[in-house]
Enzyme design. Structure first.
Site, PDB file in Angstrom:
ATOM      1  N   GLU A  86      -0.061  -1.164   5.426  1.00 49.24           N
ATOM      2  CA  GLU A  86       1.579  -0.639   6.405  1.00 49.24           C
ATOM      3  C   GLU A  86       1.181   0.873   6.642  1.00 49.24           C
ATOM      4  O   GLU A  86       1.057   1.155   8.129  1.00 49.24           O
ATOM      5  CB  GLU A  86       2.729  -0.959   6.037  1.00 49.24           C
ATOM      6  CG  GLU A  86       3.518  -0.834   6.671  1.00 49.24           C
ATOM      7  CD  GLU A  86       4.231   0.363   6.756  1.00 49.24           C
ATOM      8  OE1 GLU A  86       5.097   0.567   7.416  1.00 49.24           O
ATOM      9  OE2 GLU A  86       3.734   1.501   5.949  1.00 49.24           O
ATOM     10  N   ASP A 102       0.644  -1.480  -0.126  1.00 45.85           N
ATOM     11  CA  ASP A 102       0.076  -0.357   0.177  1.00 45.85           C
ATOM     12  C   ASP A 102       0.641   1.414   0.221  1.00 45.85           C
ATOM     13  O   ASP A 102       1.853   1.174   0.286  1.00 45.85           O
ATOM     14  CB  ASP A 102      -0.896   0.330   1.351  1.00 45.85           C
ATOM     15  CG  ASP A 102      -0.154   0.214   2.831  1.00 45.85           C
ATOM     16  OD1 ASP A 102       0.617  -0.627   2.445  1.00 45.85           O
ATOM     17  OD2 ASP A 102      -0.920   0.986   3.418  1.00 45.85           O
TER      18      ASP A 102
END
Length: 406
Positions: free
Chosen positions: A174, A80
């Site tokens: 994350e 991400d």
């Protein structure tokens, strides 16, 4: 596909995570890249390559003959990108940097300026991958993904390089602090691991912030301003008072190194209800606890001043400094330093002014220091990564995993 081609491919996927979503992953679009990554691992020959229902991608490269007894080593990155800046329609390009400003958008005068980025001078004469100034780049952490995958592809094609079993894990979310939430440590099977999620080439990180999130909700009483005397309780003003009671110099703009901070990252509201959202950070656990206690005292003071229930405080610990968990396994740091040096890169131990999945995983039983990706200026339009750094990190990882180089 070389590491640069792989990186340019991955940044074309929009994978921003979301702080407001309760799903896992927080955005469905992360799973589009996740499915592609799982497919690539399978094509390379990694075993049990798959994406689980929560968007985590796993696979493992078998040990070469004679190395079956070498403890399994893990390599972890995240797919991400940060919600702080757009990751939609990323348009990367490679520039030959010869000094001065790097012009991202001439019409809008968007540049990377040496006077604002001291590291830029290190890369004169190098090729830099940059954005067009309208999005972040995504080197955090698609560079880590590309480097790990390129190393795995090379090892799969060169069985003469001896290594134990290598587990690969790619996490979602994350950037919103949830990358380790549903990581399958037992299924991953590694005894120890490294995240490849750091900054400038050569960095080794095993100290990070202790981290908490604080949400301050102020409940006011709105009355027509014409008749408000001695009656109105303006939630916006009380919220401003709360923030003013925090130490003004203890914010990110005035701190560095091991210095902690309070960071106001969002505010919204009106006279009736106002919300402040903070992150609280410190490397020292003692100072971290003191910072949380200070926020609690301010809330209590304002409740005493304006009435019980005026200020509602929600505090949530996010992760802790991994140093205490890594110190019993310092061979991981020595091993990483040796790998950098074999690749011709002088390693540097750096304390992270942030955190990684590795911090959470280290506390959950998987010692997991962090290695550089080579990227700089993460989370904004001025993000970039030198081509040479991408290539060097693949070389570092190849040295890191080889059994004979332990």
């Amino acid at each position: 596909m070389n590491v640069v081609e792989r990186f340019l491919k991955y940044v074309s996927f929009d994978t921003q995570s979301s702080e407001t979503s309760d799903t896992c992953p927080s955005t469905a679009k992360q799973m589009i890249l996740g499915a592609e990554l799982a497919s690539e691992l399978a094509q390379m020959g990694l075993q049990n390559a798959h994406m689980d229902p929560d968007g985590y991608v796993y696979g493992w490269l078998p040990a070469t003959p004679g190395c079956e007894g070498v403890p399994c080593l893990g390599l972890i990155a995240h797919m991400d990108t940060a919600p702080a800046f757009s990751g939609t329609n990323v348009k990367p390009r490679i520039v030959d940097y010869q000094g001065g400003d790097v012009v991202l958008d001439a019409e809008k005068d968007i540049r990377i300026r040496p006077e604002e980025d001291e590291a830029l001078s290190h890369y004169v004469g190098k090729q830099l991958i940059v954005t067009d100034g309208s999005t972040l780049l995504g080197a955090d952490d698609k560079a880590g993904v590309a480097e790990i995958f390129s190393a795995m592809e090379y090892l799969a094609a060169h069985p003469e390089l001896k290594h134990g079993r290598i587990a690969v894990g790619i996490t979602p979310d994350e950037e919103v602090g949830r990358g380790a939430d549903k990581f399958d440590i037992a299924g991953f099977g590694a005894a120890v691991a490294y995240t490849v999620d750091g900054g400038e080439l050569g960095e080794i990180e095993y100290e990070n912030f202790n981290a908490a999130a604080a949400t301050v909700t102020v409940h006011g009483l709105n009355i027509h301003p014409g008749s408000a005397k001695n009656r109105m309780k303006n939630a916006l003003l009380i919220a401003m008072e709360f923030n003013a009671m925090l130490p003004p110099a203890e914010i990110p703009a005035h701190t560095e190194g091991y210095e902690g901070f309070y960071h106001l990252e969002h505010m919204a509201g009106d006279e009736t209800t106002a919300v402040l959202e903070y992150i609280i950070r410190d490397h020292s656990r003692e100072k971290f606890e003191a910072r949380k206690a200070a926020v609690e005292r301010i809330a209590a003071y304002l409740n005493d001043k304006y009435g019980a229930g005026t200020v509602e405080l929600a505090l949530r610990d996010q992760y802790y400094n991994m140093k205490a968990q890594i110190e019993p396994h310092m061979y991981l740091i020595h091993r990483a330093k040796a790998a950098f040096r074999k690749a011709g890169v002088e390693p540097r131990e750096v304390a992270i002014r942030g955190g990684t999945d590795g911090a959470r995983l280290s506390y959950e039983g998987l010692p997991c220091p962090n290695l550089s990706t080579g990227g700089l200026n993460f989370h904004g339009r001025q993000e970039y990564i030198p081509v040479e750094s991408l290539e060097k990190m693949v070389e570092v990882l190849l040295h890191l995993v080889q059994a004979e180089e332990r």
